[in-house]
Scaffold this motif. Structure first.
Motif, mmCIF file in Angstrom:
data_model
loop_
_atom_site.group_PDB
_atom_site.id
_atom_site.type_symbol
_atom_site.label_atom_id
_atom_site.label_comp_id
_atom_site.label_asym_id
_atom_site.label_seq_id
_atom_site.Cartn_x
_atom_site.Cartn_y
_atom_site.Cartn_z
ATOM 1 N N ASP A 149 0.855 -1.197 0.000
ATOM 2 C CA ASP A 149 0.000 0.000 0.000
ATOM 3 C C ASP A 149 0.888 1.243 0.000
ATOM 4 O OD1 ASP A 149 -2.471 -1.276 0.054
ATOM 5 O OD2 ASP A 149 -2.380 -1.557 2.239
ATOM 6 N N TYR A 150 0.504 2.207 -0.778
ATOM 7 C CA TYR A 150 1.193 3.511 -0.775
ATOM 8 C C TYR A 150 0.117 4.578 -0.708
ATOM 9 C CZ TYR A 150 3.236 7.785 -2.655
ATOM 10 O OH TYR A 150 3.599 9.095 -2.849
ATOM 11 N N GLN A 151 0.283 5.530 0.196
ATOM 12 C CA GLN A 151 -0.698 6.609 0.363
ATOM 13 C C GLN A 151 0.007 7.960 0.330
ATOM 14 O OE1 GLN A 151 -2.586 5.655 4.102
ATOM 15 N NE2 GLN A 151 -4.216 4.465 3.089
ATOM 16 N N ASN A 152 -0.606 8.889 -0.359
ATOM 17 C CA ASN A 152 -0.090 10.260 -0.449
ATOM 18 C C ASN A 152 -1.270 11.188 -0.214
ATOM 19 O OD1 ASN A 152 0.941 12.776 -1.123
ATOM 20 N ND2 ASN A 152 2.100 12.009 -2.881
ATOM 21 N N PHE A 153 -1.303 11.817 0.951
ATOM 22 C CA PHE A 153 -2.412 12.711 1.276
ATOM 23 C C PHE A 153 -2.252 14.025 0.503
ATOM 24 C CE2 PHE A 153 -2.292 9.953 4.983
ATOM 25 C CZ PHE A 153 -3.646 9.683 5.180
ATOM 26 N N ASN A 186 2.953 7.603 3.255
ATOM 27 C CA ASN A 186 3.348 6.398 3.979
ATOM 28 C C ASN A 186 3.262 5.198 3.042
ATOM 29 O OD1 ASN A 186 0.638 4.990 4.379
ATOM 30 N ND2 ASN A 186 0.226 7.044 5.273
ATOM 31 N N ALA A 187 4.041 4.192 3.354
ATOM 32 C CA ALA A 187 4.067 2.965 2.554
ATOM 33 C C ALA A 187 4.020 1.768 3.497
ATOM 34 C CB ALA A 187 5.316 2.904 1.683
ATOM 35 N N ASN A 188 3.338 0.725 3.052
ATOM 36 C CA ASN A 188 3.157 -0.455 3.901
ATOM 37 C C ASN A 188 3.251 -1.703 3.030
ATOM 38 O OD1 ASN A 188 2.498 -2.258 5.892
ATOM 39 N ND2 ASN A 188 0.304 -1.817 5.838
ATOM 40 N N ALA A 243 -6.668 -20.087 10.830
ATOM 41 C CA ALA A 243 -5.611 -19.320 11.486
ATOM 42 C C ALA A 243 -4.832 -18.542 10.434
ATOM 43 C CB ALA A 243 -4.685 -20.251 12.259
ATOM 44 N N PHE A 244 -4.171 -17.469 10.905
ATOM 45 C CA PHE A 244 -3.341 -16.696 9.983
ATOM 46 C C PHE A 244 -2.171 -16.092 10.742
ATOM 47 C CE2 PHE A 244 -6.013 -13.478 11.837
ATOM 48 C CZ PHE A 244 -5.203 -12.351 11.941
ATOM 49 N N VAL A 245 -1.090 -15.821 10.044
ATOM 50 C CA VAL A 245 0.056 -15.114 10.589
ATOM 51 C C VAL A 245 0.464 -14.063 9.572
ATOM 52 C CG1 VAL A 245 1.692 -16.804 9.665
ATOM 53 C CG2 VAL A 245 2.390 -15.313 11.556
ATOM 54 N N ASN A 246 0.754 -12.890 10.064
ATOM 55 C CA ASN A 246 1.014 -11.755 9.185
ATOM 56 C C ASN A 246 2.338 -11.108 9.578
ATOM 57 O OD1 ASN A 246 0.782 -8.561 9.229
ATOM 58 N ND2 ASN A 246 -0.317 -9.277 7.418
ATOM 59 N N TYR A 247 3.080 -10.693 8.567
ATOM 60 C CA TYR A 247 4.309 -9.925 8.814
ATOM 61 C C TYR A 247 4.331 -8.762 7.830
ATOM 62 C CZ TYR A 247 9.123 -8.380 8.689
ATOM 63 O OH TYR A 247 10.243 -7.590 8.713
ATOM 64 N N GLY A 248 4.675 -7.547 8.369
ATOM 65 C CA GLY A 248 4.705 -6.388 7.497
ATOM 66 C C GLY A 248 5.713 -5.366 7.970
ATOM 67 N N THR A 249 5.899 -4.366 7.161
ATOM 68 C CA THR A 249 6.796 -3.261 7.512
ATOM 69 C C THR A 249 6.186 -1.963 7.017
ATOM 70 O OG1 THR A 249 9.068 -2.422 7.336
ATOM 71 C CG2 THR A 249 8.172 -3.577 5.414
ATOM 72 N N LEU A 250 6.352 -0.904 7.791
ATOM 73 C CA LEU A 250 5.673 0.366 7.528
ATOM 74 C C LEU A 250 6.684 1.505 7.564
ATOM 75 C CD1 LEU A 250 2.966 1.992 7.278
ATOM 76 C CD2 LEU A 250 2.955 2.057 9.778
ATOM 77 N N ALA A 251 6.517 2.441 6.624
ATOM 78 C CA ALA A 251 7.400 3.618 6.589
ATOM 79 C C ALA A 251 6.567 4.869 6.403
ATOM 80 C CB ALA A 251 8.419 3.480 5.468
ATOM 81 N N ASN A 252 7.051 6.007 7.027
ATOM 82 C CA ASN A 252 6.337 7.280 6.924
ATOM 83 C C ASN A 252 7.314 8.371 6.515
ATOM 84 O OD1 ASN A 252 3.617 6.521 8.237
ATOM 85 N ND2 ASN A 252 5.143 5.786 9.717
ATOM 86 N N SER A 253 6.810 9.322 5.714
ATOM 87 C CA SER A 253 7.679 10.420 5.272
ATOM 88 C C SER A 253 6.812 11.502 4.655
ATOM 89 C CB SER A 253 8.690 9.919 4.241
ATOM 90 O OG SER A 253 9.472 10.980 3.758
#
Length: 447
Positions: free
Chosen positions: A72-76, A106-108, A294-304
């Protein structure tokens, strides 16, 4: 000039030979073998089996681990403003300060692993998909039996048209000679004009029949090509004769062949239909059971505030989540109960249809045995009657030209001969076709 003529003739001969080479020679058995691999229905049936195999795997994968990736990428374009008490920032009580939380961009990126632990409908669906594959395979077997019968009938129809043309052509040659002789006798004053006219009527009718059969021959060849899976205009040469096929297909021992309805493909298809109804009922019942996943999730998030996500110094924050989901059906306002009852009724109906199929197949075998035996008896009678009709017509023809018989008597003898010829041809086709029908009724395997 001679060179031009020679060139044209050479081209014509080459074209004729080339056209001849394109024709395919088939005995009846070779035609059946060819159709079992190339007919339109066979090719579609094979595709249905392949599709069913894929369906089995598609259903199987529902219970296997599922991994999804997401970015996901978001630009307000305009960030949301929040209002907070000003005293949080040292301001006066009762006043509010406008603030913006978070960064403009932000990007996720995340990966999620899901695993179905228990679902009753999945287990039933897996059984149903295997039953569907079995139905497709049985449908292919049924298609092969029908293809064999269709090719036999189409091949026989071509031979009937060929034999009819042969007989009609011979009849016309004899009748033309009779007509010419009758005209000469009339010109010499030894018979009446009515005798000539009567022969002309018979000759005209016979010629029309020949023209019609020749047109039907073209259609018969096209129908055979269609049964084989060819282009309808493809050239064919049939190497079996109608007489040889009729004689080789006479096997009275086939009438006493034992029949086991439980091994018949139609009965097996009906049994599988019943099994599919049983699984549908089981599916509705399974919907009352809980489901667990069941589920398992792994992610990484960045903000700028700027697009710096591809820079090496951009900070990324990891996160992970493990979860289990249990869904327990509690109350459906009796909807599940109604659906289960409907499925149970369908199952009872399939039991009735299964018994009906059993009785129909037994009756079908009895009728096919009777038809086949009658076709052999009818062939033997038709062969004798044809010999008698030929002798009667020959005698009446001699009597007519000797002046001791009328044209009406000759007409009756000729019509009787022509009718017996058609009856004889049809009796040979019936022997071939009725044997094929009996083999299908007995569910005899294809050689």
């Amino acid at each position: 000039m001679k060179k031009i003529v020679f060139t044209v003739l050479s081209l014509f001969l080459f074209s004729a030979l080339n056209a001849q080479e394109k024709k395919v020679r088939f005995s009846l058995q070779e035609a059946i073998d060819y159709a079992l691999d190339n007919s339109y229905n066979t090719r579609v049936s094979i595709n249905d089996i392949e599709s069913a195999k894929k369906k089995v795997w598609e259903t199987t994968t529902i219970g296997l681990p599922q991994i999804d990736g997401k970015i996901d990428y978001q630009n307000f374009l305009k960030q949301q403003v929040s209002v907070v008490p000003a005293e949080f920032f040292g301001g006066n009580p009762g006043e509010f300060e406008e603030v913006i939380f978070g960064t403009k961009q932000n990007a996720n990126a995340s990966v999620t692993l899901r695993q179905l632990i228990f679902d009753g409908s999945y287990l039933v669906g897996l059984q149903a998909s295997k039953t569907f594959l079995k139905i497709s395979e049985q449908a292919n077997e049924k298609t092969e039996l029908l293809t064999r019968e269709a090719v036999i009938n189409a091949y026989g129809n071509v031979l009937v048209s060929e034999k009819s043309i042969e007989i009609l052509t011979s009849n016309l040659e004899i009748l033309k000679k009779n007509l010419d002789d009758a005209k000469k006798i009339y010109e010499n004053g030894f018979n009446e004009e009515e005798d000539v006219e009567q022969l002309e009527i018979t000759y005209g009718n016979l010629k029309n029949q020949l023209n019609n059969v020749m047109r039907m021959k073209t259609i018969a060849y096209r129908m055979l090509n269609l049964a084989l899976g060819n282009d309808i205009e493809r050239g064919l040469i049939l190497t079996d004769s109608l007489e040889s096929l009729a004689k080789s297909n006479m096997d009275l021992s086939l009438i006493s062949t034992s029949f086991d309805v439980n091994n018949h493909i139609d009965f097996k298809i009906a049994e599988n239909d019943r099994e599919s109804k049983r699984l549908l009922m089981k599916l509705e019942q399974s919907k009352a059971l809980p489901t667990l996943s069941a589920f398992v999730n792994y992610g990484t998030l960045a903000n700028s505030n700027e697009f710096t996500f591809l820079n090496s110094n951009q900070r990324w924050f990891d996160y992970s989540l493990l979860g289990v989901s249990l869904n327990i059906p509690i109350f459906s306002s009796l909807s599940r109960s109604a659906k289960t009852a409907q499925a149970r009724i369908d199952l009872e109906s399939s039991d009735i249809r299964l018994e009906e199929t059993k009785q129909k197949l037994n009756l079908q075998v009895q009728a096919a045995r009777n038809d086949y035996q009658f076709s052999i008896e009818n062939y033997n009678t038709a062969e004798k009657n044809l010999n008698l009709a030929e002798r009667i017509e020959k005698k009446q023809r001699i009597k007519f030209f000797e002046g001791i018989s009328t044209s009406f008597d000759l007409l009756q003898a000729q019509n009787q001969l022509y009718a017996q010829q058609q009856e004889y041809i049809q009796s040979m086709l019936d022997v071939i076709a009725k044997k094929a029908a009996l083999e299908n009724a007995l569910n005899l395997p294809i050689n």
